[in-house]
Motif scaffolding. Structure first.
Motif, PDB file in Angstrom:
ATOM      1  N   THR A  19       0.837  -1.195   0.000  1.00 43.89           N
ATOM      2  CA  THR A  19       0.000   0.000   0.000  1.00 43.89           C
ATOM      3  C   THR A  19       0.874   1.248   0.000  1.00 43.89           C
ATOM      4  OG1 THR A  19      -0.106   0.031   2.418  1.00 43.89           O
ATOM      5  CG2 THR A  19      -1.836  -1.174   1.253  1.00 43.89           C
ATOM      6  N   LEU A  20       0.424   2.264  -0.716  1.00 42.29           N
ATOM      7  CA  LEU A  20       1.096   3.560  -0.704  1.00 42.29           C
ATOM      8  C   LEU A  20       0.468   4.417   0.377  1.00 42.29           C
ATOM      9  CD1 LEU A  20       1.648   4.667  -4.426  1.00 42.29           C
ATOM     10  CD2 LEU A  20       3.389   4.387  -2.670  1.00 42.29           C
ATOM     11  N   PRO A  28       6.111   9.544  -0.511  1.00 35.73           N
ATOM     12  CA  PRO A  28       5.193   8.430  -0.250  1.00 35.73           C
ATOM     13  C   PRO A  28       5.922   7.239   0.366  1.00 35.73           C
ATOM     14  CG  PRO A  28       5.664   8.583  -2.598  1.00 35.73           C
ATOM     15  CD  PRO A  28       6.272   9.796  -1.958  1.00 35.73           C
ATOM     16  N   PHE A  30       5.872   3.102   0.948  1.00 40.89           N
ATOM     17  CA  PHE A  30       5.306   1.858   0.431  1.00 40.89           C
ATOM     18  C   PHE A  30       5.403   0.799   1.517  1.00 40.89           C
ATOM     19  CE2 PHE A  30       5.106  -2.126  -1.870  1.00 40.89           C
ATOM     20  CZ  PHE A  30       4.177  -1.879  -2.873  1.00 40.89           C
ATOM     21  N   ARG A  90       9.331  -4.772  -9.069  1.00 43.14           N
ATOM     22  CA  ARG A  90       8.211  -3.853  -9.281  1.00 43.14           C
ATOM     23  C   ARG A  90       7.389  -3.750  -8.000  1.00 43.14           C
ATOM     24  NH1 ARG A  90       8.934  -6.895 -13.916  1.00 43.14           N
ATOM     25  NH2 ARG A  90       9.175  -5.707 -15.853  1.00 43.14           N
ATOM     26  N   ASP A  93       0.643  -1.522  -6.222  1.00 42.10           N
ATOM     27  CA  ASP A  93      -0.385  -1.247  -5.229  1.00 42.10           C
ATOM     28  C   ASP A  93      -1.499  -2.291  -5.330  1.00 42.10           C
ATOM     29  OD1 ASP A  93      -2.151  -0.544  -7.282  1.00 42.10           O
ATOM     30  OD2 ASP A  93      -1.883   1.612  -7.000  1.00 42.10           O
ATOM     31  N   ARG A  97      -1.619  -1.651 -10.054  1.00 44.76           N
ATOM     32  CA  ARG A  97      -0.851  -0.616 -10.748  1.00 44.76           C
ATOM     33  C   ARG A  97       0.604  -0.631 -10.275  1.00 44.76           C
ATOM     34  NH1 ARG A  97       0.480   4.815  -9.667  1.00 44.76           N
ATOM     35  NH2 ARG A  97      -0.515   4.573  -7.621  1.00 44.76           N
ATOM     36  N   CYS A  99       3.785   1.095  -9.198  1.00 47.10           N
ATOM     37  CA  CYS A  99       4.122   2.408  -8.646  1.00 47.10           C
ATOM     38  C   CYS A  99       5.578   2.790  -8.913  1.00 47.10           C
ATOM     39  CB  CYS A  99       3.899   2.414  -7.134  1.00 47.10           C
ATOM     40  SG  CYS A  99       2.248   1.906  -6.623  1.00 47.10           S
ATOM     41  N   PHE A 100       6.450   1.783  -8.927  1.00 50.98           N
ATOM     42  CA  PHE A 100       7.887   2.065  -9.013  1.00 50.98           C
ATOM     43  C   PHE A 100       8.599   0.787  -9.443  1.00 50.98           C
ATOM     44  CE2 PHE A 100      12.177   2.497  -7.095  1.00 50.98           C
ATOM     45  CZ  PHE A 100      12.535   3.742  -7.598  1.00 50.98           C
TER      46      PHE A 100
END
Length: 257
Positions: A19-20, A28, A30, A90, A93, A97, A99-100
């Motif tokens: 979760t972000l 943010p 993670f 990777r 979320d 998706r 995120c980074f």
């Protein structure tokens, strides 16, 4: 049983789901919930055919500790070369998706130039002698596959009369004589070369149906075919090209056009 050779740059795909959340200084945070590690690149292509009813052989770098990892048990790595594999991590979320992404890139798989050259020679000999029905070259430009190896494998496959599919990261001129499989980003980078590629080119568009150019369509005039309807929605496309290329190669190896 159809014998398929997957030749190329393997890696490790790590997916961290979490979760972000907000944190100090506007950065943010993670929070990790689950981590899954899977074979990636050429190894993901081989894994895609694990239940296809084919004999699938992976030629290329493989992790030194693969026998300790359950995710590699379904892949025939006896023709592989022990190496330090790149890792793509990777952060995802809970909607799926990305995120980074963080990449770890060992230089030339942790091998000397002479070792890489020996791997390439052995790969060519295996393709020439092991009676494959089709070959898929997965080029991620990580140090094993290069333009010369691609051209050499295509030449061997042409001599043997078997189909060969290439998913390249370099200019398509090294893939002449093979079916070119690429995504829309690659096709936009080399539009004229992809549209005129011989004998055929297949361009994937995420969850939309692919475009196809084939010398044998419409009296040898290359034609793009793009059905209008998507097949499904898609949150991210990680690994989709590897799977598509593997199945395309397998079906060509069974004799389908």
């Amino acid at each position: 049983m159809t014998r398929i050779c997957i030749l190329g740059d393997s890696m490790i795909d790590s997916f961290i789901t979490g979760t972000l959340q907000p944190s100090q200084d506007g950065c943010p945070k993670f929070v990790e919930l689950e981590t899954v590690t899977l074979p990636g690149g050429a190894a993901n292509a081989a894994r895609a055919l694990e239940h296809a009813g084919a004999e699938v052989f992976l030629i290329g770098p493989v992790p030194r500790n693969r026998h300790e990892s359950g995710t590699w048990h379904g892949i025939d790595t006896e023709l592989g070369f022990d190496a330090d594999l790149p890792v793509k991590t990777r952060f995802i979320d809970q909607t799926g998706r990305i995120c980074f992404r963080q990449d770890t890139e060992p230089i030339t798989y942790g091998a000397r130039k002479a070792e890489i050259a020996e791997w390439r020679d052995l790969a060519v000999k295996a393709v020439r002698n092991m009676k494959f029905d089709a070959v898929y070259i997965s080029d991620y430009d990580k140090g094993f596959v290069d333009g010369f190896l691609i051209r050499k494998i295509i030449q061997v496959c042409d001599d043997l009369g078997i189909p060969v599919v290439v998913d390249p990261k370099r200019h398509p001129d090294c893939c002449v004589g093979a079916v070119l499989k690429c995504n829309s980003d690659y096709a936009m980078r080399y539009p004229g070369d992809v549209g005129c590629h011989s004998p055929a080119a297949v361009v994937t568009h995420g969850h939309m149906p692919p475009s196809i150019w084939d010398d044998q369509l419409r009296n040898n005039v290359p034609v793009g075919i793009m059905p209008a309807s998507p097949t499904a929605s898609c949150t991210n496309h990680v690994g989709a090209g590897d799977c598509f290329g593997a199945w395309l190669t397998y079906l060509l190896g069974t004799g389908l056009h």
